[in-house]
Scaffold this motif. Structure first.
Motif, mmCIF file in Angstrom:
data_model
loop_
_atom_site.group_PDB
_atom_site.id
_atom_site.type_symbol
_atom_site.label_atom_id
_atom_site.label_comp_id
_atom_site.label_asym_id
_atom_site.label_seq_id
_atom_site.Cartn_x
_atom_site.Cartn_y
_atom_site.Cartn_z
ATOM 1 N N GLU A 177 -43.601 31.308 17.368
ATOM 2 C CA GLU A 177 -42.352 30.553 17.247
ATOM 3 C C GLU A 177 -41.486 31.204 16.167
ATOM 4 O O GLU A 177 -41.969 31.504 15.073
ATOM 5 C CB GLU A 177 -42.642 29.090 16.901
ATOM 6 N N SER A 179 -38.475 30.280 14.508
ATOM 7 C CA SER A 179 -37.569 29.650 13.562
ATOM 8 C C SER A 179 -38.070 28.256 13.205
ATOM 9 O O SER A 179 -38.810 27.631 13.971
ATOM 10 C CB SER A 179 -36.150 29.545 14.133
ATOM 11 N N ASN A 182 -36.858 25.758 15.792
ATOM 12 C CA ASN A 182 -37.665 25.769 17.011
ATOM 13 C C ASN A 182 -38.950 24.970 16.815
ATOM 14 O O ASN A 182 -39.358 24.197 17.674
ATOM 15 C CB ASN A 182 -37.978 27.208 17.407
ATOM 16 N N LYS A 185 -38.265 21.255 16.867
ATOM 17 C CA LYS A 185 -38.041 20.768 18.232
ATOM 18 C C LYS A 185 -39.359 20.596 18.974
ATOM 19 O O LYS A 185 -39.540 19.657 19.748
ATOM 20 C CB LYS A 185 -37.127 21.745 18.987
#
Length: 214
Positions: A177, A179, A182, A185
């Protein structure tokens, strides 16, 4: 919020180098360590770090949980080879957790599988991928000495396990992943129990044949 050092999953004769890093981390005020093997647990205990045992310790029965408690571990992430019925059946004498999300490793290798294609460590930036005959892409996670080949889809904890409440901790493995946004989320999606486009439940539902729990 506690910060822990993540000890390399494979030592391969670099115990001395890892031990120096543990000492430096402790000097900086870090007191927790995520341990993926017995050598890491030994070194962290030696330097009086608070030990957290990961799923790669393959703790999968009640006796190994008893050992973890006696060894002084703070908590244990259970092996993701256990199905949810076996997780429920464990006699838990220590805080336990399960891998709720993550692109889990399928294989570990000391030799980089893509160097022969012209990619080198200076240009890799940990974003290299392998492609199989079906076109599936498997990310490579490298720590400069060992390469892990990650699954092409994330492991998700089935709702059957979420509903049992038999463990104390849900653990998210973030590797590819890219960020903080991200990751937030993904956590939001998991908390709302929304489905991902592609995922696997691994062995959580089907388990391993001829596997005895005690």
């Amino acid at each position: 919020m506690n910060i822990a050092v993540d000890i390399p999953r494979a030592m391969f004769s670099r115990e001395e180098k890892v031990e120096k890093a543990i000492i430096k981390a402790k000097e900086l005020g870090v007191t927790h360590a995520m341990c993926h093997n017995i050598a890491a647990a030994y070194l962290c205990k030696k330097h009086k770090m608070k030990i957290h045992l990961s799923c790669f310790m393959n703790i999968a029965n009640s006796l190994s949980l008893m050992w973890a408690k006696e060894y002084g571990a703070e908590d244990v992430e259970l092996s993701f080879e256990l199905d949810y019925r076996r997780i429920d059946a464990l006699r838990k004498c220590i805080k336990t957790g399960v891998a709720s999300y993550g692109y889990m490793p399928l294989m570990m290798t000391r030799n980089c599988p893509v160097k022969s294609s012209g990619v080198n460590c200076k240009t890799c930036k940990k974003t290299t991928k392998l492609q199989d005959r079906k076109g599936e892409e498997f990310a490579l996670f490298c720590d400069a000495e060992v390469v892990e080949i990650l699954n092409c889809v994330p492991l998700l904890l089935p709702r059957e396990i979420n509903n049992t409440n038999s463990t104390d901790i849900n653990i998210f493995h973030f590797t590819v992943e890219n960020s903080v946004e991200n990751k937030e989320k993904i956590i939001e999606k998991l908390s709302e129990k929304r489905n991902f486009e592609r995922f696997t439940h691994g062995l959580y539902l089907r388990g391993v044949k001829n596997f005895t729990i005690f």
